[in-house]
Design a protein around this motif. Sequence first.
Motif, PDB file in Angstrom:
ATOM      1  N   SER A  54      -3.214 -43.635 -51.270  1.00 38.71           N
ATOM      2  CA  SER A  54      -3.438 -42.894 -52.519  1.00 38.71           C
ATOM      3  C   SER A  54      -3.308 -41.259 -52.374  1.00 38.71           C
ATOM      4  N   TRP A  55      -3.140 -40.433 -53.382  1.00 41.10           N
ATOM      5  CA  TRP A  55      -3.014 -39.293 -53.320  1.00 41.10           C
ATOM      6  C   TRP A  55      -3.667 -38.481 -52.230  1.00 41.10           C
ATOM      7  N   GLY A  56      -4.772 -38.894 -52.219  1.00 41.84           N
ATOM      8  CA  GLY A  56      -5.811 -38.049 -51.486  1.00 41.84           C
ATOM      9  C   GLY A  56      -5.943 -38.747 -50.032  1.00 41.84           C
ATOM     10  N   GLY A  57      -5.248 -39.926 -49.788  1.00 39.06           N
ATOM     11  CA  GLY A  57      -5.526 -40.587 -48.474  1.00 39.06           C
ATOM     12  C   GLY A  57      -6.683 -41.442 -48.386  1.00 39.06           C
ATOM     13  N   SER A  58      -7.450 -41.264 -49.332  1.00 34.97           N
ATOM     14  CA  SER A  58      -8.726 -42.103 -49.051  1.00 34.97           C
ATOM     15  C   SER A  58      -8.848 -43.638 -49.356  1.00 34.97           C
ATOM     16  N   ARG A  59      -7.721 -43.854 -50.020  1.00 37.64           N
ATOM     17  CA  ARG A  59      -7.652 -45.475 -50.325  1.00 37.64           C
ATOM     18  C   ARG A  59      -6.263 -45.745 -49.644  1.00 37.64           C
ATOM     19  N   LYS A  60      -6.192 -46.993 -48.899  1.00 40.03           N
ATOM     20  CA  LYS A  60      -4.909 -47.434 -48.288  1.00 40.03           C
ATOM     21  C   LYS A  60      -4.926 -49.136 -48.369  1.00 40.03           C
ATOM     22  N   ASN A  61      -3.866 -49.498 -48.360  1.00 37.22           N
ATOM     23  CA  ASN A  61      -3.401 -51.049 -48.358  1.00 37.22           C
ATOM     24  C   ASN A  61      -2.295 -51.376 -47.472  1.00 37.22           C
ATOM     25  N   TYR A  62      -2.514 -52.647 -47.151  1.00 40.19           N
ATOM     26  CA  TYR A  62      -1.687 -53.129 -46.071  1.00 40.19           C
ATOM     27  C   TYR A  62      -1.290 -54.532 -46.444  1.00 40.19           C
ATOM     28  N   ALA A  63      -0.079 -54.819 -45.964  1.00 42.07           N
ATOM     29  CA  ALA A  63       0.348 -56.191 -46.001  1.00 42.07           C
ATOM     30  C   ALA A  63      -0.312 -56.991 -44.933  1.00 42.07           C
ATOM     31  N   ASP A  64      -0.666 -58.324 -45.328  1.00 44.84           N
ATOM     32  CA  ASP A  64      -1.366 -59.043 -44.311  1.00 44.84           C
ATOM     33  C   ASP A  64      -0.713 -58.996 -43.000  1.00 44.84           C
ATOM     34  N   SER A  65       0.591 -59.096 -43.028  1.00 42.12           N
ATOM     35  CA  SER A  65       1.390 -59.269 -41.787  1.00 42.12           C
ATOM     36  C   SER A  65       1.236 -58.078 -40.810  1.00 42.12           C
ATOM     37  N   VAL A  66       0.901 -56.733 -41.412  1.00 40.33           N
ATOM     38  CA  VAL A  66       0.940 -55.631 -40.545  1.00 40.33           C
ATOM     39  C   VAL A  66      -0.629 -55.234 -40.116  1.00 40.33           C
ATOM     40  N   LYS A  67      -1.621 -55.668 -41.034  1.00 36.96           N
ATOM     41  CA  LYS A  67      -2.968 -55.424 -40.827  1.00 36.96           C
ATOM     42  C   LYS A  67      -3.467 -55.295 -39.295  1.00 36.96           C
ATOM     43  N   GLY A  68      -3.864 -54.307 -39.078  1.00 37.34           N
ATOM     44  CA  GLY A  68      -4.624 -54.105 -37.714  1.00 37.34           C
ATOM     45  C   GLY A  68      -3.374 -53.746 -36.581  1.00 37.34           C
ATOM     46  N   ARG A  69      -2.195 -53.507 -37.204  1.00 36.09           N
ATOM     47  CA  ARG A  69      -1.188 -53.176 -36.356  1.00 36.09           C
ATOM     48  C   ARG A  69      -0.624 -51.648 -36.662  1.00 36.09           C
ATOM     49  N   PHE A  70      -0.499 -51.616 -37.919  1.00 38.57           N
ATOM     50  CA  PHE A  70       0.051 -50.326 -38.693  1.00 38.57           C
ATOM     51  C   PHE A  70      -0.814 -49.686 -39.428  1.00 38.57           C
ATOM     52  N   THR A  71      -0.637 -48.202 -39.314  1.00 38.64           N
ATOM     53  CA  THR A  71      -1.683 -47.291 -40.300  1.00 38.64           C
ATOM     54  C   THR A  71      -0.754 -46.383 -41.074  1.00 38.64           C
ATOM     55  N   ILE A  72      -1.050 -46.127 -41.963  1.00 38.35           N
ATOM     56  CA  ILE A  72      -0.234 -45.366 -42.837  1.00 38.35           C
ATOM     57  C   ILE A  72      -1.226 -44.223 -43.006  1.00 38.35           C
ATOM     58  N   SER A  73      -0.793 -42.876 -43.168  1.00 37.57           N
ATOM     59  CA  SER A  73      -1.321 -41.797 -43.274  1.00 37.57           C
ATOM     60  C   SER A  73      -0.616 -40.672 -43.798  1.00 37.57           C
ATOM     61  N   ARG A  74      -1.360 -39.540 -44.472  1.00 32.65           N
ATOM     62  CA  ARG A  74      -0.344 -38.356 -44.986  1.00 32.65           C
ATOM     63  C   ARG A  74      -1.029 -37.083 -44.743  1.00 32.65           C
ATOM     64  N   ASP A  75      -0.238 -36.081 -44.663  1.00 25.45           N
ATOM     65  CA  ASP A  75      -0.633 -34.851 -44.382  1.00 25.45           C
ATOM     66  C   ASP A  75       0.129 -34.028 -45.654  1.00 25.45           C
ATOM     67  N   ASN A  76      -0.830 -33.768 -46.540  1.00 19.67           N
ATOM     68  CA  ASN A  76      -0.321 -33.110 -47.865  1.00 19.67           C
ATOM     69  C   ASN A  76       0.078 -31.691 -47.784  1.00 19.67           C
TER      70      ASN A  76
END
Length: 126
Positions: A54-76
């Motif tokens: 989400s825009w503020g980074g508080s909400r994230k969602n992952y495909a089941d195939s990458v959960k626990g291995r990939f991490t999304i983040s943002r630096d606004n």
Amino acid sequence: QVQLVESGGGLVQAGGSLRLSCAASGRFININSYAMGWFRQAPGKEREFVAAISWGGSRKNYADSVKGRFTISRDNAKNTVYLQMNSLKPDDTAVYYCASRQSGVLSTSLDEYNYWGQGTQVTVSS
């Protein structure tokens, strides 16, 4: 208009890590209010959802195939979104695309994203 430029792809052995970056720019647009997503497309397959934030980074969602291995983040402050990929598998081999949508709410549907980058190749060898 929003421009998205991905970087950080490459060749890595199975079990290794990569960090993808997506730099966003655009005139007269508050990019930091946009939700962002990562998608990928393997040869002969349709483009698929990987992760979204989400825009503020508080909400994230992952495909089941990458959960626990990939991490999304943002630096606004830097107008940049990242995808940290750990424990990579050969099945993760694909072109990875960054996308943004004109909403602060994240989405897993590629049809809801308005702007796309050119993609960066990730190849995982066994």
